[in-house]
Design a protein around this motif. Structure first.
Motif, PDB file in Angstrom:
ATOM      1  N   ARG A 270      56.472  47.758 -15.523  1.00  0.00           N
ATOM      2  CA  ARG A 270      55.381  48.675 -15.178  1.00  0.00           C
ATOM      3  C   ARG A 270      55.503  49.980 -15.972  1.00  0.00           C
ATOM      4  O   ARG A 270      54.505  50.545 -16.423  1.00  0.00           O
ATOM      5  N   GLN A 271      56.739  50.432 -16.136  1.00  0.00           N
ATOM      6  CA  GLN A 271      56.960  51.639 -16.929  1.00  0.00           C
ATOM      7  C   GLN A 271      56.561  51.433 -18.390  1.00  0.00           C
ATOM      8  O   GLN A 271      55.877  52.267 -18.991  1.00  0.00           O
ATOM      9  N   GLU A 272      56.979  50.294 -18.956  1.00  0.00           N
ATOM     10  CA  GLU A 272      56.649  49.999 -20.349  1.00  0.00           C
ATOM     11  C   GLU A 272      55.146  49.860 -20.535  1.00  0.00           C
ATOM     12  O   GLU A 272      54.585  50.264 -21.562  1.00  0.00           O
ATOM     13  N   LEU A 273      54.480  49.299 -19.526  1.00  0.00           N
ATOM     14  CA  LEU A 273      53.033  49.135 -19.611  1.00  0.00           C
ATOM     15  C   LEU A 273      52.333  50.496 -19.624  1.00  0.00           C
ATOM     16  O   LEU A 273      51.361  50.707 -20.381  1.00  0.00           O
ATOM     17  N   MET A 274      52.814  51.408 -18.795  1.00  0.00           N
ATOM     18  CA  MET A 274      52.235  52.751 -18.788  1.00  0.00           C
ATOM     19  C   MET A 274      52.461  53.460 -20.121  1.00  0.00           C
ATOM     20  O   MET A 274      51.586  54.196 -20.608  1.00  0.00           O
ATOM     21  N   LEU A 275      53.615  53.244 -20.747  1.00  0.00           N
ATOM     22  CA  LEU A 275      53.903  53.856 -22.047  1.00  0.00           C
ATOM     23  C   LEU A 275      53.016  53.261 -23.142  1.00  0.00           C
ATOM     24  O   LEU A 275      52.622  53.959 -24.090  1.00  0.00           O
ATOM     25  N   VAL A 276      52.711  51.963 -23.020  1.00  0.00           N
ATOM     26  CA  VAL A 276      51.779  51.340 -23.966  1.00  0.00           C
ATOM     27  C   VAL A 276      50.415  52.013 -23.865  1.00  0.00           C
ATOM     28  O   VAL A 276      49.767  52.319 -24.884  1.00  0.00           O
ATOM     29  N   LYS A 277      49.972  52.247 -22.630  1.00  0.00           N
ATOM     30  CA  LYS A 277      48.674  52.900 -22.435  1.00  0.00           C
ATOM     31  C   LYS A 277      48.694  54.314 -23.023  1.00  0.00           C
ATOM     32  O   LYS A 277      47.711  54.766 -23.635  1.00  0.00           O
ATOM     33  N   HIS A 287      44.870  46.062 -18.003  1.00  0.00           N
ATOM     34  CA  HIS A 287      44.549  45.931 -16.578  1.00  0.00           C
ATOM     35  C   HIS A 287      44.993  44.584 -16.015  1.00  0.00           C
ATOM     36  O   HIS A 287      45.448  44.503 -14.860  1.00  0.00           O
ATOM     37  N   THR A 288      44.874  43.532 -16.813  1.00  0.00           N
ATOM     38  CA  THR A 288      45.314  42.211 -16.355  1.00  0.00           C
ATOM     39  C   THR A 288      46.807  42.211 -16.061  1.00  0.00           C
ATOM     40  O   THR A 288      47.259  41.726 -15.003  1.00  0.00           O
ATOM     41  N   LEU A 289      47.593  42.758 -16.989  1.00  0.00           N
ATOM     42  CA  LEU A 289      49.039  42.801 -16.774  1.00  0.00           C
ATOM     43  C   LEU A 289      49.390  43.739 -15.629  1.00  0.00           C
ATOM     44  O   LEU A 289      50.313  43.465 -14.850  1.00  0.00           O
ATOM     45  N   GLN A 290      48.683  44.828 -15.509  1.00  0.00           N
ATOM     46  CA  GLN A 290      48.941  45.774 -14.427  1.00  0.00           C
ATOM     47  C   GLN A 290      48.710  45.112 -13.064  1.00  0.00           C
ATOM     48  O   GLN A 290      49.525  45.256 -12.130  1.00  0.00           O
ATOM     49  N   LEU A 297      54.912  42.355  -7.352  1.00  0.00           N
ATOM     50  CA  LEU A 297      55.706  43.300  -6.561  1.00  0.00           C
ATOM     51  C   LEU A 297      55.428  43.124  -5.075  1.00  0.00           C
ATOM     52  O   LEU A 297      56.359  43.063  -4.259  1.00  0.00           O
ATOM     53  N   GLN A 298      54.160  43.035  -4.707  1.00  0.00           N
ATOM     54  CA  GLN A 298      53.806  42.858  -3.295  1.00  0.00           C
ATOM     55  C   GLN A 298      54.400  41.555  -2.756  1.00  0.00           C
ATOM     56  O   GLN A 298      54.931  41.518  -1.639  1.00  0.00           O
ATOM     57  N   THR A 299      54.299  40.490  -3.536  1.00  0.00           N
ATOM     58  CA  THR A 299      54.833  39.197  -3.103  1.00  0.00           C
ATOM     59  C   THR A 299      56.345  39.256  -2.938  1.00  0.00           C
ATOM     60  O   THR A 299      56.903  38.704  -1.974  1.00  0.00           O
ATOM     61  N   LEU A 300      57.023  39.912  -3.862  1.00  0.00           N
ATOM     62  CA  LEU A 300      58.480  40.023  -3.778  1.00  0.00           C
ATOM     63  C   LEU A 300      58.902  40.804  -2.539  1.00  0.00           C
ATOM     64  O   LEU A 300      59.812  40.390  -1.805  1.00  0.00           O
TER      65      LEU A 300
END
Length: 680
Positions: A270-277, A287-290, A297-300
């Motif tokens: 999630r952190q890496e995804l935010m840095l990509v953005k 958005h799909t990956l997010q 996360l919710q399932t875990l």
């Protein structure tokens, strides 16, 4: 057959737990493979499994399935496969009494396959150094290790990108500073321009590679987490099966480590995804990956709360009991506000709804507990130490249904926040194992019968708490032997002679040669209908034998000194040619919790006859042990087949007791003598 064509190449990479979840013993993988086309042509989704009017249609499908499987077996050139398929086709008869259960089973398999293919990207060719496919390890360690390496690769890619950007910024500044000196530094400028071009081309390729690595990592996380959740479900299933004595490793440490690792990976991604953005703007896949990471996360978090120590499965109202719930992500909870767990009791119907019910069917005392972290053990648990059911609301019963057949469960709910997550998560933990609530100790044996039947014959991932009304006798044998060994605490189980007599008793079939293996036994025969000529059910009688053996006869049983369950016909066959004084120990079939001595003695006309001493109960054996009783009965000398009793039972002898008939030869009962006799 399109679905099966996609599944086939992926099967070898699935963990064993996943395969067992997909294809239960009642519907093995072989059926799915050989009848793939026919199965996928049928309209399983059109069935309403609660509509009994569709049973004839379901039974026709079952008959077609059996017929097709027999045809496949008949034309299979491999004799081993042929015999195996014939055996499977016979076993499908388990669905004859409940054809809708077949529909539910096949439909669930097809749904799970579709879900697996849609949600989990299984690697097509994970090759080892020698080029052979490597299946996923059951403990998931290899998959987690690879996932962590994938995240490190993404982080390395980002760091390289950052370094390239800094280098380019520096070179741009240098270029601007020397623009006025073109003639003197023409060669250097050309050289720098070439280097800059190369670096820009290198830089341009990194964002797409970075996104590709992120997509691959999210797919790998989905697969790894899917395996973890299946393993948690398997742990719960093994915990339940321990009720009838099957092996259960209750160590949750490896699963906790697995959960914590996946939570860490999810956070890093999630952190890496935010840095990509930040670096590249809203890329198409962002958005799909997010959303995928948020769902994972919710399932875990939802699946990381487990009932570590189950409540008693038979609970008496107004009595104290305890249970423990463990959170496998406890070390990752946000500090601050204490996390409170709330328990409530729910009915079988409410358990099927899968949501927190509005209506309370029972009043629970001490129904809240705080999740507390133990630094030494690294466990985070909420222990309900003094729970009690003050009162319970019963459902309307049908026909001869008893209160001891009504199943409930405990449901635990909480709200918690994970470090690094903005909002709290509401969690409804998987319900406890089914429990039966009683109001009097006299109901306990019948209530336990309900639990034993439910545990022994329910399917994994069933709808709570559906269980078949009939099962093959061989399944009953496995359950009885496991429960007997567990209850008595012995490694000596029941043998085929014991099983045969138990079948004769259950089915009221005196034929000693009949094979009962595939004969269906019903719940009613197990613990609703009394045995012929008796005033107790099969389970009440069998439970009495277990209790007597556990408390008074464990060592005798473990050393095979007790023949145990044997019918009169079999008894006559094995003793008819033995000399006078030969005896064996058998459980009484005329009363609950008794053991008797059957022996060969003289008859009135000078011949021989088989006699049975009136059974000894726990009360009798508490006053004088079985060894001493055997020692002081003079008419028995050799235990079957021909071993001197004083040698075999010597270590069980205690003090010297009077050589008298009472209490060893019971007092005459009205209408019968002290010995039950059987002519040779």
């Amino acid at each position: 057959m399109a679905l099966w064509a996609q599944m086939t190449p992926k099967l070898q990479y699935l963990p064993t737990e996943t395969l067992n979840e997909l294809y239960p013993d009642t519907f093995p993988l072989d059926v799915r493979h050989y009848l793939a086309g026919w199965i996928e042509e049928q309209r399983w989704e059109n069935f309403d499994v609660d509509n009994m009017e569709q049973e004839p249609q379901a039974r026709r499908l079952l008959d077609q399935m059996v017929h097709l499987l027999q045809e496949v077996a008949q034309h299979n050139p491999n004799v081993v496969e042929r015999v195996k398929l014939q055996h499977i086709s016979r076993n499908l008869s388990v669905f004859q009494q409940q054809p809708m259960q077949l529909v539910r089973t096949v439909r669930d398999i097809l749904r799970k396959e579709s879900h697996l293919l849609a949600q989990v990207q299984i690697p097509q060719d994970p090759l080892a150094t020698n080029g052979t496919p490597q299946p996923a390890r059951e403990d998931g360690k290899t998959d987690v290790d690879k996932l962590v390496l994938k995240v490190l690769e993404i982080q390395s890619c980002r760091q390289t990108l950052h370094q390239l950007q800094e280098d380019l910024n520096w070179e741009k500044q240098e270029m601007e500073s020397i623009q006025g000196k073109r003639s003197k530094l023409f060669f250097n400028i050309s050289k720098t321009g070439v280097l800059q071009g190369l670096k820009f081309r290198h830089y341009d390729g990194f964002p797409s590679k970075r996104m590709q690595l992120l997509q691959e990592a999210v797919c790998a996380l989905e697969l790894c987490q899917s395996c973890l959740i299946l393993r948690i479900k398997s742990w719960r299933w093994e915990q339940y099966r321990a009720t009838i004595g099957l092996h259960f490793d209750d160590n949750l440490g490896p699963l906790q480590t697995w959960c914590e690792q996946l939570l860490g990976v999810n956070s890093n991604l999630r952190q890496e995804l935010m840095l990509v953005k930040r670096d590249h703007g809203g890329v198409e896949q962002f958005h799909t990956l997010q959303e995928s990471l948020a769902h994972l996360l919710q399932t875990l978090i939802q699946n990381s709360l487990v009932v570590d120590k189950q409540p008693p499965q038979v609970i008496k109202t107004q009595s104290k009991f305890s249970t423990t719930v463990r959170y496998l992500l406890g070390e990752k909870m946000a500090p601050g506000k204490p996390v409170l767990l709330k328990a409530q009791i729910i009915t079988e119907a409410q358990a099927r709804q899968g949501v927190v019910p509005n209506e309370n069917v029972g009043e629970l005392i001490n129904s809240t507990a705080i999740l507390e972290h133990n630094t030494a053990s690294k466990n985070t648990c909420a222990t309900f130490r003094n729970m009690s059911i003050r009162k319970i609301k019963r459902a309307d019963r049908k026909g001869s249904e008893s209160v001891t057949e009504e199943k409930f469960a405990l449901l635990f709910t909480t709200e918690l926040t994970i470090t690094g997550c903005e909002s709290p998560y509401s969690i409804q933990v998987t319900i406890s194992l089914p429990v039966v609530v009683i109001v009097h100790g006299s109901q306990e044996i019948n209530a336990m019968a309900t639990i034993i039947w439910d545990c022994a014959f329910s399917e994994p991932n069933r709808i709570p708490f559906i269980v078949p009304e009939r099962v093959p006798w061989k399944q009953m044998c496995e359950a009885l032997s496991s429960k007997f060994m567990s209850e008595v605490q012995t490694q000596q189980g029941l043998d085929r002679y014991n099983f045969h007599f138990l079948a004769q008793k259950t089915f009221d079939q005196p034929d000693i040669s009949e094979d009962f293996s595939n004969m269906p036994v019903s719940w009613a025969q197990f613990n609703k209908e009394v045995l012929p000529g008796r005033n107790f059910t099969f389970w009440q009688w069998f439970e009495g034998v277990m209790d007597l053996t556990k408390k008074c006869l464990r060592d005798y049983w473990s050393e095979k000194l007790i023949f145990g369950f044997i019918g009169k016909q079999h008894l006559h066959v094995i003793l008819q040619n033995k000399p006078n004084g030969t005896f064996l120990l058998r459980f009484s079939d005329s009363e609950i919790g008794g053991i008797t001595i059957a022996y060969v003695g003289p008859s009135d006309n000078g011949g021989r006859k088989i006699q049975n001493i009136q059974p000894f109960t726990k009360k009798d054996l508490d006053s004088a042990g079985l060894g001493d009783r055997i020692r002081d009965i003079n008419c028995i000398t050799h235990v079957y087949p021909d071993l001197p009793k004083n040698e075999v039972f010597k270590k069980f002898f205690t003090g010297v007791l009077p050589q008298s008939t009472p209490p060893y030869m019971p007092e005459q009962m009205p209408g019968q003598g002290p010995l039950y006799t059987s002519p040779m």
